[in-house]
Design an enzyme around this catalytic site. Structure first.
Site, PDB file in Angstrom:
ATOM      1  N   HIS A 360       0.698  -1.216   0.015  1.00  0.00           N
ATOM      2  CA  HIS A 360       0.052   0.032  -0.122  1.00  0.00           C
ATOM      3  C   HIS A 360       0.933   1.244  -0.005  1.00  0.00           C
ATOM      4  O   HIS A 360       0.153   2.358   0.077  1.00  0.00           O
ATOM      5  CB  HIS A 360      -1.035  -0.035   1.153  1.00  0.00           C
ATOM      6  CG  HIS A 360      -2.048  -0.915   1.118  1.00  0.00           C
ATOM      7  ND1 HIS A 360      -3.284  -0.568   0.580  1.00  0.00           N
ATOM      8  CD2 HIS A 360      -2.302  -2.242   1.484  1.00  0.00           C
ATOM      9  CE1 HIS A 360      -4.081  -1.589   0.552  1.00  0.00           C
ATOM     10  NE2 HIS A 360      -3.385  -2.480   1.190  1.00  0.00           N
ATOM     11  N   LYS A 548      -8.416  13.246   5.221  1.00  0.00           N
ATOM     12  CA  LYS A 548      -7.517  12.245   5.207  1.00  0.00           C
ATOM     13  C   LYS A 548      -6.230  12.173   6.334  1.00  0.00           C
ATOM     14  O   LYS A 548      -6.086  13.265   6.872  1.00  0.00           O
ATOM     15  CB  LYS A 548      -6.748  12.109   3.747  1.00  0.00           C
ATOM     16  CG  LYS A 548      -6.103  13.518   3.188  1.00  0.00           C
ATOM     17  CD  LYS A 548      -5.489  13.268   1.883  1.00  0.00           C
ATOM     18  CE  LYS A 548      -6.364  13.130   0.925  1.00  0.00           C
ATOM     19  NZ  LYS A 548      -6.844  11.929   0.071  1.00  0.00           N
ATOM     20  N   ARG A 549      -5.596  11.203   6.587  1.00  0.00           N
ATOM     21  CA  ARG A 549      -4.475  11.276   7.371  1.00  0.00           C
ATOM     22  C   ARG A 549      -3.675  12.605   7.167  1.00  0.00           C
ATOM     23  O   ARG A 549      -3.396  12.834   6.124  1.00  0.00           O
ATOM     24  CB  ARG A 549      -3.788  10.064   7.414  1.00  0.00           C
ATOM     25  CG  ARG A 549      -2.525   9.971   8.255  1.00  0.00           C
ATOM     26  CD  ARG A 549      -2.026   8.515   8.214  1.00  0.00           C
ATOM     27  NE  ARG A 549      -1.904   7.867   6.815  1.00  0.00           N
ATOM     28  CZ  ARG A 549      -0.795   7.533   6.301  1.00  0.00           C
ATOM     29  NH1 ARG A 549       0.143   8.231   6.917  1.00  0.00           N
ATOM     30  NH2 ARG A 549      -0.867   7.465   5.118  1.00  0.00           N
ATOM     31  N   LYS A 554       0.864  14.109   1.669  1.00  0.00           N
ATOM     32  CA  LYS A 554      -0.552  14.458   1.155  1.00  0.00           C
ATOM     33  C   LYS A 554      -0.892  15.716   1.032  1.00  0.00           C
ATOM     34  O   LYS A 554      -1.847  16.298   0.514  1.00  0.00           O
ATOM     35  CB  LYS A 554      -1.675  13.881   2.381  1.00  0.00           C
ATOM     36  CG  LYS A 554      -1.629  12.170   2.274  1.00  0.00           C
ATOM     37  CD  LYS A 554      -2.691  11.613   3.063  1.00  0.00           C
ATOM     38  CE  LYS A 554      -2.426   9.995   3.666  1.00  0.00           C
ATOM     39  NZ  LYS A 554      -2.886   9.581   2.190  1.00  0.00           N
ATOM     40  N   THR A 656      -8.651   6.279  -1.496  1.00  0.00           N
ATOM     41  CA  THR A 656     -10.048   5.780  -1.505  1.00  0.00           C
ATOM     42  C   THR A 656     -10.977   6.791  -1.325  1.00  0.00           C
ATOM     43  O   THR A 656     -12.204   6.833  -1.933  1.00  0.00           O
ATOM     44  CB  THR A 656     -10.191   4.455  -0.792  1.00  0.00           C
ATOM     45  OG1 THR A 656      -9.930   4.876   0.734  1.00  0.00           O
ATOM     46  CG2 THR A 656      -9.682   3.350  -1.248  1.00  0.00           C
ATOM     47  N   LYS A 660     -14.793   7.927  -3.006  1.00  0.00           N
ATOM     48  CA  LYS A 660     -15.896   8.224  -2.313  1.00  0.00           C
ATOM     49  C   LYS A 660     -16.525   9.570  -2.631  1.00  0.00           C
ATOM     50  O   LYS A 660     -17.952   9.777  -2.845  1.00  0.00           O
ATOM     51  CB  LYS A 660     -15.748   8.120  -0.542  1.00  0.00           C
ATOM     52  CG  LYS A 660     -15.524   6.611  -0.408  1.00  0.00           C
ATOM     53  CD  LYS A 660     -14.720   6.660   1.140  1.00  0.00           C
ATOM     54  CE  LYS A 660     -13.830   5.611   1.253  1.00  0.00           C
ATOM     55  NZ  LYS A 660     -13.112   5.816   2.502  1.00  0.00           N
TER      56      LYS A 660
END
Length: 808
Positions: A360, A548-549, A554, A656, A660
């Site tokens: 991942h 998100k985290r 990110k 993901t 969504k």
């Protein structure tokens, strides 16, 4: 069903519910609390599900079905009550009866805690895969840890993240069944000696520290079918909970010491591993659920296979979700050799054939490795097996590639005095897959290129997917109703049918209904922000959302710096023509991740500055939503206009959240990273907004250099202004973000935030222009929903089934 029959069913439900209330509370319905109402409904749901659960297990055994077992450190399943009711096909009945009985259905559902079993995309992906497997009638189960306190509950106090225990089990959990009769002894430390028993070399583990692994099983109910699979969660308990002689001698703390040490294994997810004790606890956790899970799989297989291990890998798939369960390989070898009496060659053949591995990440810090001394001390027999796996692997490499010995030994599982878990998982599995096309390419060509050269036929690509039942049907019921009214209900079982929505791409009536649904969802989120953040936002503004985290790659930082730049533009020109914008952030930072916590603090400081400025005339708002979890996500995704997917290209495996958001009609604003590339392919370039460096460009800079962030800084006055504002007191008296400032300039901006800033600002301008044309925007939004079928986790599971697990 005619009205008379329905009334009979409703009357039966009301009578059963009323009686169940009396049983669980000792009170009549009128006096029962919301918690007791929830518990009563939960018992009724479990009574309906458990009979199907038993039938499913019987059917699997009777048909000798090939079964998949997901091993994952996380299973972020979310609240289950609504899903159970929907999957049983009784939600409308329960809602209707609740109204007629004067009960608050939504308030009853709200009594359920979010299970603290995961953190982010890794755990939610496993939950989606369990959901899809059951919906498709496929035998697939989960093996994880029953964390007593989850990761943590995030609170924002004075702008900073504060972690408190997530006591999600305080009222018990009605959807689990404890099975102490299926407990397993997990052995740590001790010594290994060998004996020759009946001519066979046998290894015996002595003087070990035993821990009891007790399973709690949670049913995973399929959508409108008879399938109920299992999520097995292991809880750590001592063999002896209380040392009475020690207590009687006055050693009160020592009397419960072993209990505390044992239970620590399943207390929290991801203990801080910055120090030795934290690393040791994480390694204990990883072996704990692997050992327990493998043991029960073998026991159950033998029971249904005439006490034989013949055909094990033909009937059992053990799927390793990232590197945390990589010990599945050596543990299965240990069981096969030490407990079942098989030789090395037969055991290895079975192990490789049974195991498959999903990677991942490409980030070095996420590719786990454990100190040799720690592994050897804590898991002596497992380390011996890893050493032997590695020795034989290196011999094979040196034999097959005799002229490349240096390269061969760079692939060693044990190197630099560490055991490398990704290497172990690759060597021990028959299949290795990435989770998006780009990610899989990077694994083959860069991260695991050496292993790819050795095992080219082991590498696959399966793009992630998300559950349409959880993230569209249940969380966005108004959109579900509109879709079904428009194209029928076949899409509920095959998301590719959403393509039929393209027939309405120019229908003004459908447009209006679609926009009404989005506005209703935005109002719901706006009300949540009013009640939880004490801030009022314009539901007609652009809801620009990044949840998100919190992590450097990110790039929540890029988003935050742009918000500060937009603030500066409005201060310079209060009449700036722009659509009102609400920037919404949510996500947790790891407790020991100082930089990520500073980013949260920066976002909240910007929010304080922006939201308190009356001269902006509500054109700009910033909100950080605390304690992001599945339940909050179900409110956020349907409300989004913009889905921020802005990771540094080549760093995000898939994502993901992007799927969504898309499924609920949000427009992706993103780099060409992870599954964003496949979203672009699905919706076309006119229905997505992209920007920034490519993965190849990022790789080139990182490999060959050539990027100097100071050059960008000196050339762009916008960047100069926002970076100076980080340290000049603009964001609060005495408040400075020197660490962030230094990371961008002194340490050359490792995630290319400044390099992509200008392109990101241009992309945001494009978003503004698009949103101010409602017809174009709604067309884009509908196109995203219509083309989201490929990102259903049902499709992902079908790909795994066809390409990797080979389930007929």
């Amino acid at each position: 069903m005619n009205s008379s029959e329905r009334e009979k069913i409703k009357a039966a439900y009301k009578a059963t519910f009323t009686k169940k209330i009396e049983e669980v509370s000792g009170n009549c319905l009128a006096e029962a609390s919301l918690l007791k109402q929830y518990q009563a409904l939960a018992e009724m749901v479990m009574e309906s599900i458990t009979s199907q659960w038993a039938k499913t297990n019987t059917l699997y055994n009777k048909n000798e079905s090939k079964q998949v077992y997901f091993f994952s450190i996380e299973f972020l399943i979310g609240r289950l009550m609504k899903s159970y009711l929907s999957n049983l096909g009784v939600e409308d009945l329960v809602q209707e009866c609740s109204v007629e009985m004067g009960l608050d259905y939504e308030a009853i559902l709200a009594q359920e805690s979010d299970p603290g079993l995961g953190n982010g995309g890794l755990g939610r992906l496993m939950a989606c895969y369990l959901d899809s497997s059951s919906a498709m009638g496929m035998p697939a189960h989960g093996n994880g840890i029953r964390y007593k306190y989850g990761l943590f509950e995030q609170r924002i106090i004075n702008g900073e993240q504060i972690e408190v225990a997530d006591n999600w089990l305080k009222n018990g959990y009605p959807f689990e069944i404890r099975n102490p009769d299926k407990s397993v002894i997990v052995k740590y430390y001790g010594q290994i000696h060998s004996e020759n028993i009946n001519g066979n070399l046998t290894f015996v583990h002595e003087n070990y520290e035993p821990i009891m692994a007790v399973p709690y099983d949670v049913p995973i109910k399929g959508y409108r079918n008879e399938t109920v699979n299992s999520l097995r969660l292991w809880s750590a308990e001592p063999l002896e909970a209380f040392d009475l002689p020690c207590f009687n001698q006055g050693h009160f703390l020592n009397a419960v010491r072993h209990k505390s040490e044992a239970e620590a294994i399943s207390q929290i997810l991801y203990p801080n591993d910055n120090g030795f004790d934290g690393k040791l606890l994480r390694l204990k956790q990883e072996y704990f659920f692997v050992c327990a899970g493998i043991k029960r799989i073998v026991v159950d297989f033998k029971r249904s296979n005439n006490n034989s291990m013949d055909g094990f890998s033909d009937k059992i798939c053990i799927h390793i979700n990232d590197t945390h369960p990589a010990l599945c390989g050596p543990e299965l070898m240990r069981v096969l050799m030490d407990e079942e009496g098989l030789g090395w060659d037969d055991s290895w053949k079975i192990t490789v054939a049974a195991l498959s591995f999903t990677n991942h990440t490409v980030l070095p810090e996420a590719l786990e490795k454990w100190p040799v001394d720690m592994m050897k001390d804590l898991l002596p027999r497992i380390y011996m097996i890893i050493e032997e796996i590695n020795r034989r692997f290196l011999l094979e490499l040196d034999s097959e590639f005799p002229y490349d010995l240096e390269r061969n030994h760079s692939l060693s599982i044990i190197r630099d005095n560490y055991v490398h878990m990704a290497s172990l998982a690759i060597v021990s599995s028959h299949s290795v897959n990435g989770v998006a096309a780009l990610h899989s390419k990077i694994l083959r060509e860069e991260t695991f290129n050496g292993y790819y050269q050795v095992f080219p036929n082991r590498f696959y690509s399966v793009t992630n997917g998300v559950s349409p039942r959880r993230f569209l049907m249940n969380s966005n019921p108004e959109l579900k109703t509109l879709i079904t009214e428009s194209i029928g209900s076949a899409w509920e079982h095959n998301l590719f049918h959403l393509k039929k929505l393209l027939n309405y791409i120019s229908d003004p009536v459908f447009y209006e209904k679609f926009e009404d649904v989005k506005l209703a969802n935005k109002l719901r989120l706006a009300n949540y922000m009013t009640s939880h953040n004490n801030i009022n936002v314009d539901p007609h503004s652009i809801f620009d959302i990044q949840v998100k985290r919190i992590h450097e790659y990110k790039r929540q930082l890029l988003n935050a710096l742009h918000v500060l730049y937009l603030y500066n533009r409005l201060k310079e020109n209060p009449n700036l023509e722009m659509a009102p914008r609400t920037f919404i952030f949510a996500g947790k930072a790891a407790p020991g991740y100082y930089y990520a916590k500073e980013v949260i603090k920066l976002i909240t400081a910007i929010a304080e500055l922006v939201n308190a400025d009356p001269t902006l005339h509500d054109k700009l708002k910033v909100v950080f939503l605390a304690n992001f979890n599945v339940s909050l996500a179900e409110i956020i995704y349907p409300a989004a206009n913009i889905s921020e997917q802005i990771s540094t290209a080549g760093k995000e495996a898939s994502g993901t959240g992007n799927m969504k958001f898309m499924m609920n009609g949000a427009i992706t604003l993103g780099t060409m990273d992870g599954a964003n590339i496949e979203i672009l392919e699905a919706v076309g370039p006119s229905n997505i907004v992209t920007f920034g460096l490519s993965a190849d460009e990022v790789h080139h800079y990182q490999k060959y250099g050539g990027y100097r962030s100071i050059d960008i800084f000196e050339q762009d006055p916008r960047i100069q202004q926002v970076l100076h504002q980080l340290i000049d007191g603009t964001l609060g008296h005495g408040l400075s973000f020197q660490a962030i400032y230094d990371s961008l300039l002194l340490y050359n901006d490792g995630y290319f935030v400044l390099k992509d800033f200008s392109a990101y600002a241009d992309a945001q301008n494009q978003v503004d222009h698009l949103f101010r044309n409602p017809t174009i925007w709604t067309k884009m939004s509908i196109s995203n929903v219509a083309n989201s079928g490929v990102f259903s986790s049902d499709r992902s599971i079908a790909d795994y089934q066809r390409e990797i697990w080979k389930i007929i």
